[in-house]
Structures are given as structure tokens and as C-alpha cells.
Write an enzyme that holds these catalytic residues in place. Structure first.
Site, PDB file in Angstrom:
ATOM      1  N   CYS A   1      -1.417  45.872  -0.577  1.00 25.55           N
ATOM      2  CA  CYS A   1      -0.832  45.507  -0.688  1.00 25.55           C
ATOM      3  C   CYS A   1      -1.555  43.020  -1.250  1.00 25.55           C
ATOM      4  O   CYS A   1      -1.763  43.312  -1.923  1.00 25.55           O
ATOM      5  CB  CYS A   1      -0.039  44.561   0.639  1.00 25.55           C
ATOM      6  SG  CYS A   1       1.279  43.620   0.380  1.00 25.55           S
TER       7      CYS A   1
ATOM      8  N   HIS B   1       2.632  49.641   1.191  1.00 24.06           N
ATOM      9  CA  HIS B   1       2.385  49.871   2.469  1.00 24.06           C
ATOM     10  C   HIS B   1       2.168  51.323   2.754  1.00 24.06           C
ATOM     11  O   HIS B   1       3.072  52.287   3.523  1.00 24.06           O
ATOM     12  CB  HIS B   1       3.128  49.539   3.295  1.00 24.06           C
ATOM     13  CG  HIS B   1       2.356  47.704   3.590  1.00 24.06           C
ATOM     14  ND1 HIS B   1       1.422  47.207   4.139  1.00 24.06           N
ATOM     15  CD2 HIS B   1       3.046  47.149   2.300  1.00 24.06           C
ATOM     16  CE1 HIS B   1       1.188  45.720   4.109  1.00 24.06           C
ATOM     17  NE2 HIS B   1       2.746  45.631   2.593  1.00 24.06           N
TER      18      HIS B   1
ATOM     19  N   GLU C   1       0.691  52.985   5.415  1.00 26.03           N
ATOM     20  CA  GLU C   1       0.483  53.417   6.649  1.00 26.03           C
ATOM     21  C   GLU C   1       1.769  52.880   7.335  1.00 26.03           C
ATOM     22  O   GLU C   1       1.822  53.203   8.095  1.00 26.03           O
ATOM     23  CB  GLU C   1      -0.585  51.807   6.828  1.00 26.03           C
ATOM     24  CG  GLU C   1      -0.046  50.762   7.431  1.00 26.03           C
ATOM     25  CD  GLU C   1       0.072  49.644   5.993  1.00 26.03           C
ATOM     26  OE1 GLU C   1       0.921  49.205   6.245  1.00 26.03           O
ATOM     27  OE2 GLU C   1      -0.140  50.369   4.502  1.00 26.03           O
TER      28      GLU C   1
END
Length: 232
Positions: A100, A204, A206
Site C-alpha cells: 500500500c 493488504h 496481511e
């Protein structure tokens, strides 16, 4: 033991847990101006640039974009610190994974620019949903890219929670994935010959619920494999 540096920022623990997983031989060092620990970078064998605040438009010479930005969403100390961090890790040719803001900062570092507010540029489906849930959308992967070599798919479903994106791509980089409405979703070296591993993604990994997705699992594994190979 493999030592990986990771920039401090919002939701730091999620990034650290994703990269480390259950591998005891991986050590993560949290790097940030708030810890005054730039010297710790010398111990690192790779670097993860995490998400977070907007990159100030002064770094890509577009102060006219300030009206499209949210001043409280700047952290100029972080910008300056991570700019110097990039100076260091690129000179040392460390493997880099960017997520990002990480993608955006690195594109700017190499000479690219950003779209300061995607909705103002006519793209409306990249921020969180009104109820706070993460939006998901398809991305299209260039089948001749490094990213395709990593994920082995030309399409994939990823999450989306950002209001800025890469605009002009830095000369040494190339877009390897885009969304259906044309927003850049991944960057990599245009010519990776003789260059260290570099994988930059706008989504993202994660925070994705499907941890077995190649757009999560393979990204992590390819980064760690490269780091281990260089330090074996």
C-alpha cells in the site's frame, strides 16, 4: 536466523505476524523514527515497507495536490525517515516487499507520482465500505510479469482500502497488475537483471481472510525464499 526490517506504522502487528508466521528462524526488527533506531537497519537482510499515512505531495513535486489530501493523514517525519531508509536499503541491494503506502512511497522515490485521491479522479471502489468492512475486487495480472511467476494467476480477488495510488510510474518500474477500472495494483522492476527482489502491492495481504490465496501466501513465500537464498 534471518533478520527482516519492517517499517513502523498502523496495524504493524498484522504485518509482523503475517511475515513471521510460525518460523522461529525469522526475526523482525521494527524500524521507525519513533524508536530512533536507524542503526538497527545494519542488522537487516531485507525490508518490508508497510502501509499507513499518505505520502506528502512535496516528494513528487505536486503541492497543487494538497487540496485533495487530508492534512491529518500526513506524517512528514515518517516520510523523511523512510526516504533515508530507502537510500540505505537500495544501496545495499536488499530484497524489498512494499504494501500500500510502501508501493506508493517507493514509486515516488524512483521518480513516479501519485493520484492523491482516487475518488476525485473518478475511481470509486477502492476505499473501505460504508460499514467499515474491507472492499474486495478483481485485479488483472500481466502474464509476463514477475508477479505472475509468483501467483500463477492472471486474475485474483484482493482487498482494497486506499484512496491514493500510483499515477506516473517511475522509469525503472512497471505495473504488473491493475484493477478493472485501471488503478495500479502492483509494481516491480521493469528490468530485474542484476537487481534485488522487489515486489510492491497495493492490496493488504496481511488483512485478507483467505490466507491460502496465492495473493497472500505466495507473496510472503516468494519474499522469504529470496531472503533465505541470499543468506544461505
Amino acid at each position: 536466523m534471518i533478520t527482516i526490517g519492517m517499517t513502523d506504522g498502523r496495524m504493524y502487528d498484522l504485518y509482523a505476524e503475517w511475515i513471521k508466521g510460525n518460523e522461529e528462524q525469522i526475526e523482525i526488527i521494527r524500524i521507525g523514527y519513533g524508536f530512533d533506531n536507524f542503526s538497527e537497519v545494519e542488522k537487516c537482510q531485507a525490508m518490508v515497507f508497510t502501509g499507513g499515512e499518505d505520502v506528502h505531495p512535496k516528494y513528487y513535486d505536486r503541492l497543487d495536490y494538497l487540496p485533495y489530501c487530508v492534512p491529518v493523514d500526513f506524517d512528514e517525519q515518517r516520510d523523511a525517515f523512510e526516504w533515508e531508509l530507502l537510500n540505505d536499503v537500495t544501496k545495499r541491494k536488499l530484497p524489498i516487499l512494499g504494501v500500500c503506502r510502501g508501493l506508493q512511497l517507493i514509486n515516488v522515490y524512483f521518480g513516479g507520482t501519485l493520484i492523491p485521491d482516487i475518488p476525485a479522479w473518478g475511481k470509486f471502489h477502492h476505499a473501505k465500505l460504508p460499514d467499515g468492512r474491507l472492499r474486495e475486487h478483481l485485479i488483472h495480472v500481466d502474464r509476463y510479469s514477475q508477479l505472475f511467476d509468483i501467483v500463477a494467476y492472471t486474475e485474483g480477488l484482493v482487498n482494497s482500502l486506499h484512496h491514493q495510488s500510483a499515477d506516473k510510474i517511475a522509469g525503472d518500474l512497471v505495473a504488473s497488475a491493475i484493477s478493472s477500472d485501471g488503478v495500479v495494483e502492483a509494481l516491480e522492476w521493469k528490468d530485474k537483471q542484476g537487481k534485488p527482489f522487489l515486489c510492491l502491492v497495493q492490496w493488504h495481504p496481511e488483512r485478507m481472510e483467505d490466507v491460502a490465496s496465492p495473493f497472500v501466501k505466495n507473496i510472503r513465500e516468494s519474499f522469504l525464499r529470496e531472503v533465505k537464498l541470499l543468506n544461505s
